[in-house]
Scaffold this motif. Structure first.
Motif, short mmCIF file in Angstrom:
data_model
loop_
_atom_site.label_atom_id
_atom_site.label_comp_id
_atom_site.label_asym_id
_atom_site.label_seq_id
_atom_site.Cartn_x
_atom_site.Cartn_y
_atom_site.Cartn_z
N ASN A 27 20.39 -27.48 -27.51
CA ASN A 27 19.89 -28.61 -28.29
C ASN A 27 18.53 -29.04 -27.75
OD1 ASN A 27 20.58 -29.94 -25.93
ND2 ASN A 27 21.57 -31.66 -26.98
N TRP A 28 18.04 -30.17 -28.18
CA TRP A 28 16.68 -30.58 -27.90
C TRP A 28 16.33 -30.59 -26.41
CZ3 TRP A 28 15.45 -35.02 -25.11
CH2 TRP A 28 16.53 -35.85 -24.79
N LEU A 29 17.24 -31.10 -25.56
CA LEU A 29 16.93 -31.21 -24.14
C LEU A 29 16.82 -29.85 -23.48
CD1 LEU A 29 16.45 -33.10 -21.77
CD2 LEU A 29 18.92 -33.15 -21.39
N GLN A 30 17.80 -29.00 -23.75
CA GLN A 30 17.76 -27.64 -23.20
C GLN A 30 16.52 -26.90 -23.71
OE1 GLN A 30 19.77 -26.09 -21.08
NE2 GLN A 30 18.99 -24.02 -21.29
N TYR A 31 16.23 -27.02 -24.99
CA TYR A 31 15.12 -26.29 -25.60
C TYR A 31 13.77 -26.75 -25.03
CZ TYR A 31 12.11 -24.22 -29.15
OH TYR A 31 11.13 -23.51 -29.79
N LEU A 32 13.62 -28.04 -24.78
CA LEU A 32 12.34 -28.57 -24.29
C LEU A 32 12.09 -28.23 -22.82
CD1 LEU A 32 12.24 -32.14 -25.90
CD2 LEU A 32 10.90 -30.13 -26.54
N LEU A 33 13.15 -28.01 -22.05
CA LEU A 33 12.99 -27.83 -20.62
C LEU A 33 13.11 -26.39 -20.14
CD1 LEU A 33 15.04 -30.89 -19.26
CD2 LEU A 33 12.60 -30.76 -19.81
N VAL A 34 13.92 -25.57 -20.84
CA VAL A 34 14.28 -24.26 -20.30
C VAL A 34 13.94 -23.14 -21.29
CG1 VAL A 34 16.16 -22.87 -19.35
CG2 VAL A 34 16.16 -25.36 -19.02
N PRO A 52 5.53 -28.51 -18.49
CA PRO A 52 4.91 -28.58 -17.15
C PRO A 52 5.92 -28.58 -16.01
CG PRO A 52 5.09 -30.76 -18.05
CD PRO A 52 5.67 -29.85 -19.10
N LEU A 53 7.16 -28.14 -16.25
CA LEU A 53 8.17 -28.15 -15.20
C LEU A 53 8.19 -26.87 -14.37
CD1 LEU A 53 11.17 -29.78 -17.10
CD2 LEU A 53 9.58 -30.88 -15.53
N ARG A 54 7.30 -25.93 -14.70
CA ARG A 54 7.32 -24.64 -14.01
C ARG A 54 7.18 -24.80 -12.50
NH1 ARG A 54 5.87 -19.81 -16.30
NH2 ARG A 54 6.73 -20.73 -18.21
N PHE A 55 6.48 -25.84 -12.05
CA PHE A 55 6.27 -26.04 -10.61
C PHE A 55 7.59 -26.18 -9.86
CE2 PHE A 55 6.86 -30.37 -12.01
CZ PHE A 55 7.51 -30.97 -10.94
N ALA A 56 8.66 -26.62 -10.55
CA ALA A 56 9.93 -26.85 -9.87
C ALA A 56 10.51 -25.55 -9.31
CB ALA A 56 10.93 -27.48 -10.84
N THR A 57 10.13 -24.42 -9.87
CA THR A 57 10.65 -23.15 -9.38
C THR A 57 9.92 -22.68 -8.13
OG1 THR A 57 9.19 -21.92 -10.88
CG2 THR A 57 11.40 -22.43 -11.67
N TRP A 58 8.95 -23.45 -7.66
CA TRP A 58 8.25 -23.09 -6.44
C TRP A 58 9.04 -23.46 -5.19
CZ3 TRP A 58 2.96 -25.72 -8.04
CH2 TRP A 58 2.44 -25.03 -9.15
N PHE A 59 10.19 -24.09 -5.36
CA PHE A 59 10.95 -24.57 -4.22
C PHE A 59 12.38 -24.04 -4.23
CE2 PHE A 59 7.85 -27.75 -5.63
CZ PHE A 59 7.04 -27.84 -4.50
#
Length: 212
Positions: A112-119, A149-156
């Motif tokens: 749904n919207w949340l999953q689609y917008l983030l992942v 712009p959440l791609r940075f979260a995978t840097w950790f």
């Protein structure tokens, strides 16, 4: 389309996770392991039954199957699939590997919207190893690619591992496993040469004579 309808609409994943190539293409791939003092059947059940993930500390969280069926090709809903919070987060996960008490692999095909917008893509692979003496090791691999712009979260990666280890298979999950192990009937004992379960009293004449 009304806003209410939009919140419930399932959008195809940008990169549907439907096979093992996910673990080669995802932006972040991490693995965590944990050993449980419980038989493999109890750990598997805690992960796979209709009560899976309801023990998370979030309201309306869990999984929802359209039928009791399990196996390769089955699609389930995960997230907050129950009312009244169904509009928040519902992703559909498709299994391409299903080996009871041994291994499951699945990935998100829509959300749904949340999953689609983030992942953009997400999947998991879990293996269950029977260590004997009522102990089980779970090896859990997670693959995820987030959107900007959440791609940075995978840097950790260490933070992701800690989160999955503590929240995913931490104390709350251990409690669920212990509950399953406590409430599940043990398997029937082996059958002896007379074709009678060793857990049942014998009615064979020779056995009766032996007890006189």
């Amino acid at each position: 389309m009304s806003i209410f309808s939009f919140l419930h609409t399932q959008h195809p994943a940008s990169q549907p996770a439907v096979d093992d190539t996910l673990f080669d293409t995802a932006r972040l791939v991490i693995t965590v392991e944990k050993t449980f003092d419980a038989p493999v059947e109890a750990v598997w059940t805690a992960i796979d039954d209709d009560h899976a993930w309801k023990w998370l500390p979030f309201p309306c969280t869990g999984v929802k199957y359209d039928s009791p069926a399990r196996g390769v090709g089955i699609v389930r809903e995960m997230g907050s699939p129950f009312e009244p919070l169904r509009f928040l987060w519902v992703e559909k996960e498709k299994f391409w590997r299903y080996e009871p008490n041994q291994r499951i692999t699945f990935g998100v095909v829509s959300g749904n919207w949340l999953q689609y917008l983030l992942v953009r893509q997400y999947g998991e692979d879990k293996t269950f190893t029977d260590l004997g003496d009522g102990r089980t090791r779970v090896t859990w691999t997670i693959a995820v690619t987030l959107r900007w712009p959440l791609r940075f979260a995978t840097w950790f990666p260490p933070l992701w591992r800690a989160a999955y280890r503590v929240v995913g298979i931490g104390p709350l999950f251990e409690r669920r496993v212990a509950e399953v192990a406590r409430t599940t009937r043990p398997p029937l004992r082996s059958i002896n040469t007379n074709g009678i379960s060793s857990a049942e009293p014998s009615s064979h004449p020779a056995d009766k004579e032996g007890t006189k």
